[in-house]
Design a protein around this motif. Sequence first.
Motif, PDB file in Angstrom:
ATOM      1  N   LEU A 129      32.971  32.231  20.170  1.00 45.13           N
ATOM      2  CA  LEU A 129      32.247  33.108  19.242  1.00 45.13           C
ATOM      3  C   LEU A 129      30.785  32.717  19.155  1.00 45.13           C
ATOM      4  CD1 LEU A 129      32.089  35.347  17.168  1.00 45.13           C
ATOM      5  CD2 LEU A 129      32.894  33.716  15.435  1.00 45.13           C
ATOM      6  N   TRP A 130      30.535  31.436  18.927  1.00 45.02           N
ATOM      7  CA  TRP A 130      29.153  30.990  18.704  1.00 45.02           C
ATOM      8  C   TRP A 130      28.365  30.958  19.994  1.00 45.02           C
ATOM      9  CZ3 TRP A 130      29.234  31.949  13.994  1.00 45.02           C
ATOM     10  CH2 TRP A 130      30.357  31.656  13.217  1.00 45.02           C
ATOM     11  N   LEU A 131      29.014  30.590  21.096  1.00 45.69           N
ATOM     12  CA  LEU A 131      28.343  30.691  22.391  1.00 45.69           C
ATOM     13  C   LEU A 131      28.084  32.152  22.751  1.00 45.69           C
ATOM     14  CD1 LEU A 131      30.089  28.003  24.635  1.00 45.69           C
ATOM     15  CD2 LEU A 131      27.672  28.116  24.013  1.00 45.69           C
ATOM     16  N   GLY A 132      29.015  33.035  22.372  1.00 45.17           N
ATOM     17  CA  GLY A 132      28.845  34.459  22.649  1.00 45.17           C
ATOM     18  C   GLY A 132      27.644  35.050  21.947  1.00 45.17           C
ATOM     19  N   LEU A 133      27.374  34.579  20.720  1.00 40.87           N
ATOM     20  CA  LEU A 133      26.182  35.057  20.012  1.00 40.87           C
ATOM     21  C   LEU A 133      24.917  34.661  20.765  1.00 40.87           C
ATOM     22  CD1 LEU A 133      27.102  34.257  16.288  1.00 40.87           C
ATOM     23  CD2 LEU A 133      27.247  36.449  17.472  1.00 40.87           C
ATOM     24  N   GLY A 134      24.903  33.450  21.283  1.00 43.30           N
ATOM     25  CA  GLY A 134      23.748  33.024  22.072  1.00 43.30           C
ATOM     26  C   GLY A 134      23.589  33.836  23.339  1.00 43.30           C
ATOM     27  N   THR A 135      24.715  34.121  24.005  1.00 46.79           N
ATOM     28  CA  THR A 135      24.656  34.938  25.217  1.00 46.79           C
ATOM     29  C   THR A 135      24.166  36.346  24.909  1.00 46.79           C
ATOM     30  OG1 THR A 135      26.506  33.688  26.157  1.00 46.79           O
ATOM     31  CG2 THR A 135      25.989  35.804  27.173  1.00 46.79           C
ATOM     32  N   ALA A 136      24.632  36.909  23.793  1.00 47.47           N
ATOM     33  CA  ALA A 136      24.166  38.240  23.397  1.00 47.47           C
ATOM     34  C   ALA A 136      22.662  38.236  23.140  1.00 47.47           C
ATOM     35  CB  ALA A 136      24.917  38.705  22.150  1.00 47.47           C
ATOM     36  N   ALA A 137      22.160  37.160  22.527  1.00 45.10           N
ATOM     37  CA  ALA A 137      20.718  37.047  22.296  1.00 45.10           C
ATOM     38  C   ALA A 137      19.964  36.976  23.623  1.00 45.10           C
ATOM     39  CB  ALA A 137      20.419  35.813  21.451  1.00 45.10           C
ATOM     40  N   VAL A 138      20.513  36.229  24.580  1.00 47.98           N
ATOM     41  CA  VAL A 138      19.890  36.138  25.909  1.00 47.98           C
ATOM     42  C   VAL A 138      19.848  37.509  26.572  1.00 47.98           C
ATOM     43  CG1 VAL A 138      20.156  35.213  28.243  1.00 47.98           C
ATOM     44  CG2 VAL A 138      20.481  33.723  26.265  1.00 47.98           C
ATOM     45  N   ASP A 139      20.947  38.253  26.484  1.00 46.98           N
ATOM     46  CA  ASP A 139      20.995  39.581  27.103  1.00 46.98           C
ATOM     47  C   ASP A 139      19.956  40.516  26.481  1.00 46.98           C
ATOM     48  OD1 ASP A 139      23.031  38.744  28.720  1.00 46.98           O
ATOM     49  OD2 ASP A 139      24.634  39.617  27.512  1.00 46.98           O
ATOM     50  N   LEU A 140      19.791  40.449  25.167  1.00 40.34           N
ATOM     51  CA  LEU A 140      18.797  41.292  24.506  1.00 40.34           C
ATOM     52  C   LEU A 140      17.389  40.931  24.957  1.00 40.34           C
ATOM     53  CD1 LEU A 140      20.200  41.431  20.846  1.00 40.34           C
ATOM     54  CD2 LEU A 140      20.266  43.240  22.580  1.00 40.34           C
ATOM     55  N   LEU A 141      17.112  39.641  25.064  1.00 38.18           N
ATOM     56  CA  LEU A 141      15.782  39.214  25.504  1.00 38.18           C
ATOM     57  C   LEU A 141      15.538  39.578  26.970  1.00 38.18           C
ATOM     58  CD1 LEU A 141      15.551  35.720  23.764  1.00 38.18           C
ATOM     59  CD2 LEU A 141      14.424  37.849  23.091  1.00 38.18           C
ATOM     60  N   LEU A 142      16.579  39.520  27.787  1.00 37.83           N
ATOM     61  CA  LEU A 142      16.432  39.946  29.177  1.00 37.83           C
ATOM     62  C   LEU A 142      16.145  41.442  29.264  1.00 37.83           C
ATOM     63  CD1 LEU A 142      19.266  37.953  31.011  1.00 37.83           C
ATOM     64  CD2 LEU A 142      16.794  37.601  31.149  1.00 37.83           C
ATOM     65  N   ALA A 143      16.781  42.226  28.386  1.00 39.32           N
ATOM     66  CA  ALA A 143      16.506  43.665  28.354  1.00 39.32           C
ATOM     67  C   ALA A 143      15.052  43.925  27.992  1.00 39.32           C
ATOM     68  CB  ALA A 143      17.437  44.348  27.360  1.00 39.32           C
ATOM     69  N   VAL A 144      14.529  43.141  27.041  1.00 43.47           N
ATOM     70  CA  VAL A 144      13.116  43.278  26.669  1.00 43.47           C
ATOM     71  C   VAL A 144      12.219  42.907  27.841  1.00 43.47           C
ATOM     72  CG1 VAL A 144      11.304  42.388  25.153  1.00 43.47           C
ATOM     73  CG2 VAL A 144      13.581  42.872  24.225  1.00 43.47           C
ATOM     74  N   LEU A 145      12.574  41.829  28.566  1.00 41.16           N
ATOM     75  CA  LEU A 145      11.767  41.382  29.700  1.00 41.16           C
ATOM     76  C   LEU A 145      11.740  42.440  30.801  1.00 41.16           C
ATOM     77  CD1 LEU A 145      10.221  39.134  31.204  1.00 41.16           C
ATOM     78  CD2 LEU A 145      12.437  38.300  32.015  1.00 41.16           C
ATOM     79  N   VAL A 146      12.903  42.978  31.140  1.00 38.85           N
ATOM     80  CA  VAL A 146      12.983  43.960  32.223  1.00 38.85           C
ATOM     81  C   VAL A 146      12.220  45.224  31.870  1.00 38.85           C
ATOM     82  CG1 VAL A 146      14.551  45.449  33.520  1.00 38.85           C
ATOM     83  CG2 VAL A 146      15.148  43.053  33.131  1.00 38.85           C
ATOM     84  N   THR A 147      12.410  45.724  30.649  1.00 38.44           N
ATOM     85  CA  THR A 147      11.728  46.954  30.245  1.00 38.44           C
ATOM     86  C   THR A 147      10.222  46.746  30.104  1.00 38.44           C
ATOM     87  OG1 THR A 147      12.274  46.437  27.941  1.00 38.44           O
ATOM     88  CG2 THR A 147      13.738  47.948  29.110  1.00 38.44           C
ATOM     89  N   SER A 148       9.814  45.532  29.784  1.00 35.90           N
ATOM     90  CA  SER A 148       8.373  45.259  29.724  1.00 35.90           C
ATOM     91  C   SER A 148       7.755  45.356  31.112  1.00 35.90           C
ATOM     92  CB  SER A 148       8.120  43.869  29.125  1.00 35.90           C
ATOM     93  OG  SER A 148       8.539  43.815  27.780  1.00 35.90           O
ATOM     94  N   ALA A 149       8.513  44.917  32.131  1.00 33.27           N
ATOM     95  CA  ALA A 149       8.020  45.032  33.506  1.00 33.27           C
ATOM     96  C   ALA A 149       7.955  46.485  33.961  1.00 33.27           C
ATOM     97  CB  ALA A 149       8.915  44.232  34.438  1.00 33.27           C
ATOM     98  N   LEU A 150       8.789  47.338  33.340  1.00 35.20           N
ATOM     99  CA  LEU A 150       8.829  48.761  33.697  1.00 35.20           C
ATOM    100  C   LEU A 150       8.185  49.625  32.622  1.00 35.20           C
ATOM    101  CD1 LEU A 150      12.521  48.899  34.981  1.00 35.20           C
ATOM    102  CD2 LEU A 150      10.443  48.677  36.364  1.00 35.20           C
ATOM    103  N   ARG A 151       7.291  49.033  31.868  1.00 29.38           N
ATOM    104  CA  ARG A 151       6.717  49.722  30.713  1.00 29.38           C
ATOM    105  C   ARG A 151       6.019  51.019  31.093  1.00 29.38           C
ATOM    106  NH1 ARG A 151       2.500  46.964  26.372  1.00 29.38           N
ATOM    107  NH2 ARG A 151       2.106  48.843  25.104  1.00 29.38           N
TER     108      ARG A 151
END
Length: 228
Positions: free
Chosen positions: A96-118
């Motif tokens: 559960l707690w590791l999953g929350l961290g992974t979900a946070a990583v996925d959200l930040l990766l989505a921000v990174l990718v979309t920033s490159a495709l802004r």
Amino acid sequence: MTALALTGSPLWYAGRAGGTLALILLTATVVLGIASGGRAAPRRIGRFEIGLLHRDLSLLTLVFLTVHVVTVVLDPFAHLGWAVSVVPFGASYRPLWLGLGTAAVDLLLAVLVTSALRVRLGVRRWKAVHRLAYAAWPLALFHAAGTGTDTRLPLQLWLYAGCLASVVAAVWWRLAKAGPGRLTGRLVAAAAATAVPVALTVFLAAGPLQPGWSARAATATLLLGGGR
């Protein structure tokens, strides 16, 4: 007893240090993004300079987040695979707690990718995805509190309190400076700024700060991880 006493691995030190620094930098990034937006933007500093600082903090966050993920996966204590870094709630260790961290990583990766495709996405779509960084912050905070084997240390608790107070103060500052309109958004922000501190306090008091938290987390591992 902490994992430090159990493993003594340099990877454990690097993983905890990288995660702690990533949380601090993510907090600073979120605070800057909240406090400098809209009418709350400072007049003595140009938006260009604020944007550069915001970008640099974001990149530093990703650097230390990468250090955290890589060293935690390589550390033999938790026996994690690389899939855990991108697939939430699939770990056999505190899923559960590791999953929350992974979900946070996925959200930040989505921000990174979309920033490159802004340019291709357009400003409106990019801003919609960019706001996911705000959702990643509480996930990262609860991940650190629930997974971190040093959560009970006073210094670590003060660090969590400082991160929490900084973001909450930035939210209320932004609300105080906000003009008329967007009532729904302001109500959501006010509710979140109230709910997150309460939820974290209750969780810490009932969970990691209580004796036997590691055993209960292990029980949750068996239930959520399929008995692995």
